[in-house]
Scaffold this active site. Structure first.
Site, short mmCIF file in Angstrom:
data_model
loop_
_atom_site.label_atom_id
_atom_site.label_comp_id
_atom_site.label_asym_id
_atom_site.label_seq_id
_atom_site.Cartn_x
_atom_site.Cartn_y
_atom_site.Cartn_z
N HIS A 1 6.72 2.68 19.08
CA HIS A 1 5.65 3.09 18.15
C HIS A 1 5.85 4.54 17.67
CE1 HIS A 1 1.30 1.94 16.91
NE2 HIS A 1 1.76 2.87 16.10
N THR B 1 6.87 -2.23 11.27
CA THR B 1 6.39 -0.90 11.69
C THR B 1 4.87 -0.82 11.46
OG1 THR B 1 6.89 -0.02 9.49
CG2 THR B 1 8.56 0.32 11.19
N ARG C 1 -2.07 -8.98 -0.98
CA ARG C 1 -3.21 -9.92 -1.14
C ARG C 1 -3.89 -9.77 -2.50
NH1 ARG C 1 -7.02 -6.94 3.44
NH2 ARG C 1 -6.47 -4.91 2.63
N GLU D 1 0.74 -3.32 23.39
CA GLU D 1 1.43 -2.07 23.75
C GLU D 1 0.79 -1.45 24.99
OE1 GLU D 1 1.26 0.26 20.16
OE2 GLU D 1 2.55 -1.12 19.10
N GLY E 1 0.86 -1.20 0.00
CA GLY E 1 0.00 0.00 0.00
C GLY E 1 0.88 1.23 0.00
N ARG E 2 0.34 2.32 0.52
CA ARG E 2 1.07 3.60 0.46
C ARG E 2 2.40 3.54 1.17
NH1 ARG E 2 -4.02 4.32 2.03
NH2 ARG E 2 -5.45 5.55 0.77
N ILE E 3 2.43 2.96 2.38
CA ILE E 3 3.68 2.94 3.15
C ILE E 3 4.66 1.95 2.53
CG2 ILE E 3 4.71 2.54 5.43
CD1 ILE E 3 1.98 3.46 6.64
N ARG F 1 1.74 -3.45 12.60
CA ARG F 1 1.00 -3.75 13.83
C ARG F 1 1.63 -4.98 14.48
NH1 ARG F 1 -0.45 0.61 13.97
NH2 ARG F 1 -2.54 1.50 13.97
N GLY G 1 6.49 5.40 14.33
CA GLY G 1 6.38 5.51 12.87
C GLY G 1 6.01 6.89 12.36
C1 8YV Z 1 -0.63 6.28 15.62
C2 8YV Z 1 -0.46 4.58 13.86
O1 8YV Z 1 -1.88 6.63 15.22
O2 8YV Z 1 -1.30 5.64 11.91
C3 8YV Z 1 -1.26 4.62 12.60
O3 8YV Z 1 -1.87 3.59 12.28
O4 8YV Z 1 -0.31 3.58 14.46
C4 8YV Z 1 0.15 5.82 14.40
O5 8YV Z 1 0.28 6.82 13.46
C5 8YV Z 1 0.04 7.42 16.28
O6 8YV Z 1 1.11 6.87 16.94
C6 8YV Z 1 -0.80 8.23 17.23
O7 8YV Z 1 -1.22 7.53 18.33
#
Ligand code: 8YV
Length: 323
Positions: A289, A240, A180, A271, A157-159, A242, A291
């Site tokens: 976390h 990076t 997928r 977490e 995807g984008r990332i 989940r 990212g």
């Molecule tokens: C969190 C993230 O939202 O975009 C996501 O899916 O996990 C992060 O960007 C950010 O850490 C704020 O809580």
């Protein structure tokens, strides 16, 4: 007409909060304390919109409450596996997220982790800070070359694409993809990437594997003991996306028994708790976390939520409608 009541569940960048305060009857969380399930349930009964983030557990048991006032869950973040979409929809709620604005920073952090693990950056810093460094020597703390190696990207995807762009054009890496659904040839070509049919096909061919698929039930434990076994014994895994995507028990075993080369993690399944076995592994780099954690991305995410909020309360379809 009264302004809609909105709850911002965590502390956000000041400039965004100031703008939300001008336009809405907003409640903020100045102390940035994580809200409990009962507080979230109460909020569902009294706010028109809730602006949650990844730390808010909006699972079925939270959302399944009588007398729901909330019409919109405008998530701060791109991932929304902390929200039970089916229950939220059943309760009449719309859900939005914040794609795009964090892709580059998350990809930058992915490369940070990949490089840190390959070049043993955390180990090196630990050595310096503990005062045990004896000076340079020809075989001191040798790592793994990154440039020109093969990177497998799971979820294009984008990332995932931003990571591929950095890896291919910046580090001359060959990019293999598992996704997928089929990825457009023109999109793959931008980074000279090749799509594989399965993880089983991708994993044995990679020096590095980076995860960029969504969390939730469909990807839980996607990287399990059997798939870790398919990785090369010197390969490096980076997550990076989940924490739930990787079986952490199997991961700790693979690290302890050196069946993979190293791991970089920014996300964890429970977490902020980290399995103690993982914390003992030297060939693991862990970040909390981070990212999207730049001033630029975190402000842009907030303004993107505001855009979704404005669309929704002006009766338009929000730009980042998820469900
Ligand atoms: C969190 C993230 O939202 O975009 C996501 O899916 O996990 C992060 O960007 C950010 O850490 C704020 O809580």
């Amino acid at each position: 007409m009264a302004k809609p009541r909105v709850l911002v569940t965590r502390k956000w960048p000041d400039r965004v909060e100031a703008e939300i305060a001008k336009q809405y009857d907003a409640t903020f969380n100045a102390s940035d304390r994580q809200l409990g399930v009962s507080e979230l349930r109460d909020a569902l009964g009294s706010y028109d919109a809730i602006l949650p983030t990844v730390s808010d557990r909006l699972l079925a048991e939270t959302l399944d409450t009588p007398r729901v006032q909330t019409k919109l869950l405008a998530n701060y973040g791109v991932g929304y596996s902390h929200i039970d979409v089916a229950t939220a929809r059943h309760q009449g709620m719309t859900i939005t997220n914040t794609p795009d604005v964090l892709s580059e920073c998350t990809a930058d952090l992915t490369m940070t982790l990949l490089l840190m693990v390959a070049r043993r950056a955390s180990e090196g810093e630990r050595e310096l800070r503990s005062g045990t460094w004896k000076g340079p020597s020809p075989i001191h703390m040798m790592g793994t070359k990154v440039s020109g190696k093969t990177l497998g990207i799971v979820g294009y995807g984008r990332i995932g694409r931003e990571v591929a762009r950095r890896a291919h054009h910046g580090f001359g890496m060959d990019v293999l993809v598992f996704n997928r659904s089929p990825v457009d040839q023109a999109v793959l070509k931008q980074n000279n990437a090749v799509q594989m049919n399965s993880l089983e096909e991708l994993l044995p061919q990679c020096d590095f594997v980076s995860l960029h698929c969504p969390g939730g039930a469909s990807t839980r434990n996607l990287i399990n003991a059997a798939r870790l076994d398919l990785m090369r014994e010197n390969a490096i895994l980076v997550n990076t996306a989940r924490g739930s995507i990787v079986n952490e028990t199997a991961l700790a075993q693979a690290l302890m028994f050196d069946t993979i080369g190293g791991v970089g993690l920014d996300v964890y399944s429970e977490e902020p708790c980290i399995p103690p076995a993982l914390a003992e592994c030297d060939n693991l780099v862990m970040l909390p976390h981070l990212g999207s954690a730049t001033h630029e991305s975190r402000e842009a995410m907030g303004f993107r939520v505001l855009e979704n909020l404005n669309d929704f309360f002006q009766g338009k379809s929000p730009r980042d409608l998820v469900a």
